[in-house]
Design a protein around this motif. Structure first.
Motif, mmCIF file in Angstrom:
data_model
loop_
_atom_site.group_PDB
_atom_site.id
_atom_site.type_symbol
_atom_site.label_atom_id
_atom_site.label_comp_id
_atom_site.label_asym_id
_atom_site.label_seq_id
_atom_site.Cartn_x
_atom_site.Cartn_y
_atom_site.Cartn_z
ATOM 1 N N SER A 42 0.753 -1.136 -0.148
ATOM 2 C CA SER A 42 0.004 -0.264 -0.148
ATOM 3 C C SER A 42 1.016 1.030 -0.323
ATOM 4 O O SER A 42 0.773 1.821 -0.506
ATOM 5 N N LEU A 43 1.874 1.426 0.932
ATOM 6 C CA LEU A 43 2.962 2.659 1.173
ATOM 7 C C LEU A 43 3.823 2.853 -0.972
ATOM 8 O O LEU A 43 3.865 3.563 -0.982
ATOM 9 N N ALA A 44 3.602 1.231 -0.671
ATOM 10 C CA ALA A 44 5.009 1.560 -2.077
ATOM 11 C C ALA A 44 3.717 2.012 -3.393
ATOM 12 O O ALA A 44 4.327 2.769 -3.928
ATOM 13 N N PHE A 45 2.843 2.090 -3.250
ATOM 14 C CA PHE A 45 1.757 2.204 -4.445
ATOM 15 C C PHE A 45 1.715 3.512 -4.685
ATOM 16 O O PHE A 45 1.611 5.126 -4.885
ATOM 17 N N GLY A 46 1.368 4.616 -3.083
ATOM 18 C CA GLY A 46 1.022 5.279 -2.596
ATOM 19 C C GLY A 46 2.188 6.260 -2.728
ATOM 20 O O GLY A 46 2.493 7.744 -3.067
ATOM 21 N N LEU A 47 3.706 6.159 -2.942
ATOM 22 C CA LEU A 47 5.262 6.540 -2.583
ATOM 23 C C LEU A 47 5.601 6.662 -4.179
ATOM 24 O O LEU A 47 6.006 7.575 -4.864
ATOM 25 N N LEU A 170 -1.148 10.233 -0.413
ATOM 26 C CA LEU A 170 -1.504 8.694 0.909
ATOM 27 C C LEU A 170 -2.328 8.116 0.969
ATOM 28 O O LEU A 170 -3.053 7.354 1.491
ATOM 29 N N ALA A 171 -3.867 9.425 -0.243
ATOM 30 C CA ALA A 171 -5.157 8.635 -0.476
ATOM 31 C C ALA A 171 -5.362 7.791 -1.151
ATOM 32 O O ALA A 171 -5.343 6.026 -0.204
ATOM 33 N N LEU A 172 -4.003 7.395 -1.859
ATOM 34 C CA LEU A 172 -4.079 6.041 -2.457
ATOM 35 C C LEU A 172 -3.622 4.733 -1.424
ATOM 36 O O LEU A 172 -3.517 3.684 -1.172
ATOM 37 N N THR A 173 -2.476 5.347 -0.871
ATOM 38 C CA THR A 173 -1.974 3.827 0.657
ATOM 39 C C THR A 173 -3.114 4.012 0.668
ATOM 40 O O THR A 173 -3.576 2.390 1.288
ATOM 41 N N LEU A 174 -4.144 4.487 1.446
ATOM 42 C CA LEU A 174 -5.332 4.146 2.548
ATOM 43 C C LEU A 174 -6.598 3.504 1.539
ATOM 44 O O LEU A 174 -6.993 2.372 2.191
ATOM 45 N N ILE A 175 -6.479 3.818 -0.175
ATOM 46 C CA ILE A 175 -7.301 3.227 -1.103
ATOM 47 C C ILE A 175 -6.716 1.352 -0.585
ATOM 48 O O ILE A 175 -7.173 -0.014 -0.886
ATOM 49 N N HIS A 176 -5.842 1.285 -0.502
ATOM 50 C CA HIS A 176 -4.762 -0.233 -1.380
ATOM 51 C C HIS A 176 -5.446 -0.791 0.067
ATOM 52 O O HIS A 176 -5.444 -2.193 0.062
ATOM 53 N N LEU A 177 -4.944 0.055 1.459
ATOM 54 C CA LEU A 177 -5.138 -1.033 2.690
ATOM 55 C C LEU A 177 -6.635 -1.172 3.137
ATOM 56 O O LEU A 177 -6.790 -1.820 3.338
ATOM 57 N N ILE A 178 -7.269 -0.442 1.911
ATOM 58 C CA ILE A 178 -8.447 -0.802 2.439
ATOM 59 C C ILE A 178 -8.931 -1.664 1.437
ATOM 60 O O ILE A 178 -9.613 -3.144 1.597
ATOM 61 N N SER A 179 -8.398 -2.292 0.578
ATOM 62 C CA SER A 179 -9.013 -2.727 -0.811
ATOM 63 C C SER A 179 -8.377 -3.914 -1.526
ATOM 64 O O SER A 179 -8.683 -4.706 -2.019
ATOM 65 N N ILE A 180 -6.860 -4.457 -0.897
ATOM 66 C CA ILE A 180 -6.077 -5.484 -1.622
ATOM 67 C C ILE A 180 -6.610 -6.895 -1.162
ATOM 68 O O ILE A 180 -6.330 -7.279 -2.351
ATOM 69 N N PRO A 181 -7.438 -7.027 -0.262
ATOM 70 C CA PRO A 181 -8.277 -7.902 0.349
ATOM 71 C C PRO A 181 -9.017 -8.866 -1.386
ATOM 72 O O PRO A 181 -9.315 -9.441 -0.791
ATOM 73 N N VAL A 182 -9.695 -7.351 -1.144
ATOM 74 C CA VAL A 182 -11.110 -7.611 -2.390
ATOM 75 C C VAL A 182 -10.758 -7.613 -3.819
ATOM 76 O O VAL A 182 -11.024 -8.898 -4.464
#
Length: 246
Positions: A42-47, A170-182
């Protein structure tokens, strides 16, 4: 020439996003004992977005995502005439990023893209958590709409100067934290297309969702922010004076 530079910037930026974000998932997420896991990916995508926003934001606006381009256009912040060339550049960048990642990944003994999933997006049996098509659809649509809402606000003329890349990353990081499992998180058709082409089969069959839902979500997010803040704002196309600045 200036337009060509914008398209080249979008290609390079989307390459970086796909290579860096998907690369973290393919190469580092489950590395024995030291894997970075969902949080690291998640952090990598945000970075990737944050770093490229500072690198090329003044050149092209740093969309890196067809859903962002469409959402900004619907929100009145991007010229419609540039939608297609931006999307073409983004998709090419996403494909090249996935291809270079594949060349690295096959250097490991026994690696198989189809077996590993290669960070491709999916639903049902191909969702990391087994989530349904309906869940995947809602997730991608809502999160992309939220992403566009943040982008529109962060790049608003009255937003704090130079802080937009941080908010967007940071918004993209949050998005990945929410939806990687989905769905393994798309919210970006260009990012989804590259890995799907490498994996083939089921990934290509399910790719339609990761085009349709993010594009609709992006349009909704753009419309929502345009309604919330209808005052005139500059287009997110980079700074036309960038070549004359030190």
């Amino acid at each position: 020439m200036e337009n060509f530079r914008k398209y080249a910037a979008e290609l390079i930026g989307t390459f970086w996003l796909t290579f860096g974000g998907c690369g973290s998932a393919v190469l580092a997420a489950a590395f024995p004992e030291l894997g970075i896991g969902f949080a690291g990916v998640s952090l990598a995508f945000g970075l990737t977005v944050l770093t490229m926003a500072y690198a090329i934001g003044h050149v092209s606006g740093c969309h890196l995502n067809p859903a962002v381009t469409v959402g900004l256009a619907v929100g009145g912040r991007f010229p419609v005439i540039d939608i297609l060339p931006y999307i073409v550049a983004q998709v090419i960048g996403g494909i090249l990023g996935a291809f270079v990642l594949y060349l690295i990944a096959i250097g490991a003994p026994g690696f198989d893209a189809a077996t590993s999933g290669f960070a491709a997006n999916g639903y049902g049996a191909h969702s990391p958590g087994g989530y349904s098509l309906t869940a995947a659809w809602i997730s991608e649509l809502v999160l992309t709409a939220g992403f566009l809402f943040v982008i529109m606000g962060a790049t608003h003329g009255r937003a704090p100067v130079q802080f937009a890349p941080i908010a967007i990353g940071l918004a993209l990081t949050l998005i990945h934290l929410i939806s990687i499992p989905v769905t393994n998180t798309s919210v970006n058709p260009a990012r989804s297309t590259g890995p799907a082409l490498i994996v083939g089969g089921w990934a290509m069959a399910q790719l339609w969702l990761f085009w349709v839902a993010p594009l609709i979500g992006g349009a909704i997010g753009g419309m929502m922010y345009r309604w919330i803040s209808p005052m005139p704002q500059e287009n997110v196309v980079g700074d036309p004076k960038w070549r004359t600045r030190a």
